[in-house]
Design a protein around this motif. Structure first.
Motif, PDB file in Angstrom:
ATOM      1  N   MET B  52       0.835  -1.194   0.000  1.00  0.00           N
ATOM      2  CA  MET B  52       0.000   0.000   0.000  1.00  0.00           C
ATOM      3  C   MET B  52       0.869   1.243   0.000  1.00  0.00           C
ATOM      4  SD  MET B  52      -3.083   1.018   2.541  1.00  0.00           S
ATOM      5  CE  MET B  52      -2.132   1.304   4.002  1.00  0.00           C
ATOM      6  N   PRO B  54       0.787   4.985   0.990  1.00  0.00           N
ATOM      7  CA  PRO B  54      -0.019   5.957   1.736  1.00  0.00           C
ATOM      8  C   PRO B  54      -0.179   7.295   1.003  1.00  0.00           C
ATOM      9  CG  PRO B  54       1.583   4.947   3.164  1.00  0.00           C
ATOM     10  CD  PRO B  54       1.945   4.542   1.777  1.00  0.00           C
ATOM     11  N   GLY B  57      -2.824   6.194  -1.919  1.00  0.00           N
ATOM     12  CA  GLY B  57      -3.845   5.198  -1.611  1.00  0.00           C
ATOM     13  C   GLY B  57      -3.851   3.978  -2.508  1.00  0.00           C
ATOM     14  N   TYR B  97      -7.443   1.452  -5.575  1.00  0.00           N
ATOM     15  CA  TYR B  97      -7.094   2.629  -4.788  1.00  0.00           C
ATOM     16  C   TYR B  97      -8.029   2.779  -3.602  1.00  0.00           C
ATOM     17  CZ  TYR B  97      -4.009   4.311  -8.444  1.00  0.00           C
ATOM     18  OH  TYR B  97      -2.984   4.439  -9.330  1.00  0.00           O
ATOM     19  N   ILE B  98      -7.466   3.245  -2.493  1.00  0.00           N
ATOM     20  CA  ILE B  98      -8.307   3.673  -1.376  1.00  0.00           C
ATOM     21  C   ILE B  98      -8.709   5.098  -1.699  1.00  0.00           C
ATOM     22  CG2 ILE B  98      -8.327   4.235   1.083  1.00  0.00           C
ATOM     23  CD1 ILE B  98      -6.367   1.871   1.447  1.00  0.00           C
ATOM     24  N   ILE B 101      -8.023   8.134   1.075  1.00  0.00           N
ATOM     25  CA  ILE B 101      -6.764   7.975   1.816  1.00  0.00           C
ATOM     26  C   ILE B 101      -6.350   9.261   2.525  1.00  0.00           C
ATOM     27  CG2 ILE B 101      -5.185   8.504  -0.122  1.00  0.00           C
ATOM     28  CD1 ILE B 101      -4.652   5.616   2.336  1.00  0.00           C
ATOM     29  N   VAL B 104      -6.836   9.596   6.228  1.00  0.00           N
ATOM     30  CA  VAL B 104      -6.038   8.794   7.165  1.00  0.00           C
ATOM     31  C   VAL B 104      -4.761   9.545   7.541  1.00  0.00           C
ATOM     32  CG1 VAL B 104      -4.882   6.589   7.533  1.00  0.00           C
ATOM     33  CG2 VAL B 104      -6.916   6.692   6.091  1.00  0.00           C
ATOM     34  N   VAL B 114     -12.278   3.400   5.642  1.00  0.00           N
ATOM     35  CA  VAL B 114     -11.843   3.681   4.273  1.00  0.00           C
ATOM     36  C   VAL B 114     -12.699   2.905   3.277  1.00  0.00           C
ATOM     37  CG1 VAL B 114      -9.443   4.244   4.802  1.00  0.00           C
ATOM     38  CG2 VAL B 114     -10.082   1.865   4.446  1.00  0.00           C
ATOM     39  N   ALA B 116     -12.441   1.303  -0.788  1.00  0.00           N
ATOM     40  CA  ALA B 116     -11.516   0.998  -1.871  1.00  0.00           C
ATOM     41  C   ALA B 116     -12.283   0.665  -3.142  1.00  0.00           C
ATOM     42  CB  ALA B 116     -10.628  -0.177  -1.475  1.00  0.00           C
ATOM     43  N   ILE B 135      -8.562   1.199   8.436  1.00  0.00           N
ATOM     44  CA  ILE B 135      -7.120   1.254   8.650  1.00  0.00           C
ATOM     45  C   ILE B 135      -6.923   1.662  10.101  1.00  0.00           C
ATOM     46  CG2 ILE B 135      -4.984   2.510   8.145  1.00  0.00           C
ATOM     47  CD1 ILE B 135      -5.796   2.622   5.266  1.00  0.00           C
TER      48      ILE B 135
END
Lengths: 137, 178
Positions: B52, B54, B57, B97-98, B101, B104, B114, B116, B135
């Protein structure tokens, strides 16, 4: 009369055999790699086979018992507490990733190791599961 | 002096960003449950590969179908041979993809919800899916959890299991500690 006894007797036997197979044997039978004859290979060879041609390597190694020889790169624990060992494949991108069946606290980094387990395929590493340590030199 | 301080700050911040650049694990857990009748049809896979990023995402999962362990070996064999055909299709994956993101904060301990978006590949069939999860950040370490259902028919998974009823939808639970 005698004929009937034989016929009924054999039917009972067959039913008992099916019952045994479905309910007892099937529930207890477990694959154990330790009893299987393994393909001996070095980690470097295994990784390069998978890097060169994944599908061909799968026909050779997938679901087979392998005895992998190599040097320990990393030792750790997975989320369920089993020991995980990464064996160096002489390649920065992929190595051989093994999950042991039990916990083993005597694994040292950079030492030579022989691990027996089932090859289940390739993600970014060649993955070996249900593994045992065979011997250490 | 000020110049050096600034330079040091710049260097340290870039180091920090680098440390945050990619989260990955090779020993994530995926649980599968397709119990339809009285007999439980459950399996666990402890070798989920997950990466992943960050910063944007992006997320990638890969797992090997033959890594699923059932309590009952015959069930496992059926699962591999008749349903998932794992010799032909050894891998299952999710790439996507998240979408939220940005919500977070990877440096603050909390549980973040989250969602996705991406493509789930099982049994050689690609399907666009949207799923939600959490998360969790705890003392600087991130972990990812998600529960979702998979309709077996969507992935052309069909087989006839003798005796036990298999559910039309399988429950998948993902749990990855980075």
């Amino acid at each position: 009369m005698k004929k009937w006894i034989i016929i009924i007797g054999s039917i009972v036997l067959i039913v008992a055999a099916i019952f045994y197979y479905v309910f007892i044997y099937a529930a207890q039978y477990k694959r154990n790699v330790n009893d299987e004859k393994a393909i001996a290979i070095t980690a470097v060879e295994l990784v390069s086979d998978y890097n060169n041609n994944e599908s061909e390597a799968n026909t050779k190694y997938l679901n087979k018992a392998l005895l992998v020889e190599g040097f320990v790169k990393e030792v750790g624990q997975n989320q369920e507490g089993s020991t995980i060992i990464t064996i160096d494949g002489a390649n920065d991108f992929s190595s051989v990733f093994c999950t042991l069946k039990d916990v083993n606290k005597n694994v040292e980094v950079n030492k030579k190791i022989n691990i027996k387990g089932v090859c289940i395929g390739f993600t970014s590493d060649v993955v070996i599961t249900d593994a045992f340590i065979q011997s250490k030199n | 002096m000020k110049k050096y301080l600034f330079l040091m700050l710049l260097l340290s911040s870039s180091y920090f960003l680098h440390a945050q650049s990619l989260l990955s694990t090779k020993s994530g857990v995926a649980k599968f449950n397709a119990t339809g009748g009285l007999v439980k049809i459950e399996a666990v896979n402890n070798q989920v590969d997950c990466k992943m990023l960050p910063s944007n995402g992006q997320i990638v999962f890969a797992l090997l179908v033959k890594g699923f362990r059932f309590e009952n070996q015959l069930m496992e064999d059926h699962f591999n041979e008749n349903y998932l055909e794992s010799t032909k299709f050894p891998k299952a994956s999710f790439k996507g993809y998240i979408t939220n993101i940005a919500a977070v904060n990877f440096t603050a301990d909390a549980v973040y919800k989250v969602t996705a978006d991406g493509v789930l590949t099982i049994h050689g069939v690609d399907q666009k899916i949207q799923t939600s999860g959490t998360i969790t950040i705890k003392s600087g370490k991130a972990s990812l959890k998600s529960d979702f259902n998979v309709k077996l028919a969507d992935y052309k998974i069909a087989g006839s299991y003798i005796g036990e009823k298999i559910a039309a939808e399988a429950k998948i639970q993902i749990n990855c500690n980075f």
